[in-house]
Design a protein around this motif. Structure first.
Motif, short mmCIF file in Angstrom:
data_model
loop_
_atom_site.label_atom_id
_atom_site.label_comp_id
_atom_site.label_asym_id
_atom_site.label_seq_id
_atom_site.Cartn_x
_atom_site.Cartn_y
_atom_site.Cartn_z
N GLN A 335 0.83 -1.21 0.00
CA GLN A 335 0.00 0.00 0.00
C GLN A 335 0.86 1.26 0.00
N THR A 336 1.87 1.29 0.87
CA THR A 336 2.73 2.47 0.94
C THR A 336 3.51 2.66 -0.35
N MET A 337 3.90 1.56 -0.99
CA MET A 337 4.61 1.67 -2.26
C MET A 337 3.71 2.25 -3.33
N ILE A 338 2.45 1.80 -3.38
CA ILE A 338 1.50 2.32 -4.36
C ILE A 338 1.27 3.81 -4.14
N VAL A 339 1.06 4.20 -2.87
CA VAL A 339 0.81 5.60 -2.55
C VAL A 339 2.02 6.46 -2.90
N ALA A 340 3.22 5.94 -2.63
CA ALA A 340 4.44 6.70 -2.93
C ALA A 340 4.55 6.98 -4.42
N GLN A 341 4.42 5.94 -5.24
CA GLN A 341 4.59 6.13 -6.68
C GLN A 341 3.44 6.93 -7.28
N LEU A 342 2.21 6.67 -6.80
CA LEU A 342 1.05 7.38 -7.34
C LEU A 342 1.13 8.87 -7.01
N CYS A 343 1.46 9.21 -5.77
CA CYS A 343 1.52 10.62 -5.36
C CYS A 343 2.67 11.34 -6.06
N ASP A 344 3.79 10.64 -6.27
CA ASP A 344 4.90 11.24 -6.99
C ASP A 344 4.50 11.57 -8.43
#
Length: 540
Positions: A335-344
């Motif tokens: 989840q944190t990986m998805i949020v990191a890449q998506l928000c970037d």
């Protein structure tokens, strides 16, 4: 006492606060707004912060007897804080000279309260000023540009309040991307039902947002059958930096070196490569640490989150629509990986102007932007960046959390509007009082007492913290707690005698409470309204 007055000022007075003797125990309650005429500044608004009641004639011996016939000598004293009045330029000013002992105190009218506190907007209608019928609005531009946080303990109405804010943003056609770990916000599609009385109270109508809400799932649709689309990240030519967001905290420089070496070799040999190619290249490394890297990369590969055809961010951010990334069924570290890449990707697209200005909504923010010392998250850095720089590019952030103490202070401190519901954890209260503007000891005391649905609003656009009775939802609320036991399903265990409805003949009945005493003075009609719900009545 002058007609219409609720009290008279006495004793030592100042330009910041004063005390006044209350004329009737039912006339004014703690939290009420009052007004006083000032000799140079006209009507001044103040707020009652505390009320005490005493009697010099009621002795300890009388108290032991448990009876008291005469209460006419009761002394009821209120302490009030001066808010001020607007000058010719519309600026809020406190009086430069104190009131005089003997000045009369009156209940403030709605117009004075509205004008003095700055409740004059008409954008986002979120509820009513507690104890009054004054609507409270937030400015859309200010909310998005300066960010917002919703903080509360579990069960205090955090998700419900967030739903109200999202409805208002949709009504104003603000594009939104919602990070939803628990599938709470897809219910925005459906209109509310069964709450006609509440809707009428707040002057609104039920409404669903239908196709304006699109739900994306990174997991399989068998886990999230209500999702409209699958969500996928870019899986082509991944850089070492992008892959490093997948690595947990216990991975070290050896693992990073293995990954960098594998990607470097692929770039030298081919123009296009995928995660399978990276895994194969890592397996050629002779280090024993390669197995840890391979194991993690294969876990990612099996989730099918990476794809040659990723979900375009331009599809996620569209005027008048909200895209929900439903993370149910996705492991926390993914989840944190998805949020990191998506928000970037989102932030870069906003800087380039390929998507319209909008709002990023992060539910359970303590998991995605944790405070240093509690845990680490690959998404922390980009969320801190959006909090500090997003305003310049028109990307706002709505931060929602039940543990304020565990949210990165660099994120919370950038929120110009805070909507705080009931908080009881001492660490969370301490965190709020230290990190948020306009919060003092009085606010901390109020946060401990707030009932569900009542919020403390701290905003740059409003002169002081206020209590807001959050309006009813137009759409269906999707965050209700699951009931474990329904009353209708309770059964009598075998061998347990059913209780008789007939009272035993000689058995004593439970002692009834003493009758309510009559007020010592002729009570006025209760003007407390909704304040009685929060503060209680002094007339009991």
């Amino acid at each position: 006492m002058v007609r219409g007055s609720v009290g008279v000022i006495f004793g030592e007075t100042g330009t910041l606060n004063f005390k006044f003797l209350i004329s009737d125990s039912t006339a004014v309650l703690r939290g009420h707004y009052v007004k006083i005429w000032h000799e140079t500044d006209g009507w001044i608004l103040a707020q009652v912060m505390s009320i005490v009641r005493s009697s010099e004639k009621y002795s300890l011996e009388e108290a032991k007897k448990g009876q008291r016939k005469d209460r006419n000598d009761d002394r009821i004293v209120a302490s009030a804080t001066i808010i001020g009045s607007r000058d010719d330029r519309g600026l809020l000013r406190a009086p430069m000279s104190p009131f005089s002992p003997g000045d009369q105190v009156y209940l403030a009218d709605d117009t004075l309260i509205r004008d003095t506190l700055g409740l004059v907007g008409d954008d986002m209608y979120i509820g009513l000023l507690e104890g009054t019928g004054i609507p409270v609005h937030l400015n859309v531009n200010s909310l998005v540009q300066k960010h917002c946080s919703i903080l509360a303990k579990t069960g205090s109405g955090k998700s419900y309040t967030a739903g109200v804010i999202l409805e208002e943003l949709l009504d104003h056609n603000v594009p939104m991307l919602i990070i939803d770990p628990h599938s709470e916000y897809s219910s925005l599609k459906e209109s509310a039902s069964g709450n006609e009385g509440d809707l009428k109270k707040y002057g609104i109508k039920s409404k669903g947002y239908g196709s304006r809400i699109q739900v994306y799932t990174p997991a399989d649709k068998s886990i999230n059958p209500n999702a409209d689309h699958l969500f996928r990240l870019n899986g082509v030519n991944l850089t070492p930096s992008e892959l490093m967001t997948l690595f947990p905290d216990n991975f070290n420089s050896t693992h990073s070196g293995i990954l960098y070496e594998a990607v470097h070799r692929l770039r030298a040999d081919v123009e296009t490569y995928f995660l399978d190619d990276i895994i194969r290249e890592v397996s050629n490394n002779e280090s024993k640490a390669r197995w840890n890297v391979i194991n993690l990369l294969e876990d990612i590969n099996q989730l099918d989150i990476l794809s040659p055809q990723p979900t375009p961010v331009e599809e996620l951010m569209q005027d008048g629509k909200a895209s929900i990334i439903d993370l149910k069924g996705v492991p926390p570290h993914i989840q944190t990986m998805i949020v990191a890449q998506l928000c970037d990707t989102l932030f870069e697209a906003r800087k380039l102007g390929t998507i319209p200005p909008g709002m990023l909504v992060v539910e359970e923010a303590h998991n995605f932007a944790p405070e240093r010392g509690y845990s680490k998250s690959s998404s922390s850095e980009i969320l801190r960046t959006i909090a500090s720089e997003g305003r310049k590019f028109g990307l706002g952030m709505l931060v929602i959390s039940q543990r304020p103490a565990r949210v990165d202070k660099n994120v919370l401190s950038q929120c110009g509007s805070q909507i705080i519901l009931k908080i009881t954890n001492p660490n969370d209260l301490k965190s709020i009082s230290k990190g948020l503007e306009g919060v003092n000891s009085y606010v901390e005391e109020e946060l401990l007492r707030l009932p569900p649905g009542i919020a403390m609003l701290v905003s740059n656009d409003i002169e002081r913290p206020i209590l807001v009775d959050i309006r009813a939802r137009k759409s269906r609320h999707g965050g209700e707690s699951v009931k474990i036991l329904n009353k209708s399903s309770r059964k009598i265990s075998p061998g347990t005698k059913k209780e008789s409805k007939t009272e035993p003949v000689n058995e004593k009945k439970s002692q009834s409470p003493p009758p309510k005493r009559k007020p010592s003075r002729n009570p006025k009609k209760d003007s407390g309204g909704l304040f009685n719900k929060l503060f209680g009545s002094e007339s009991k």
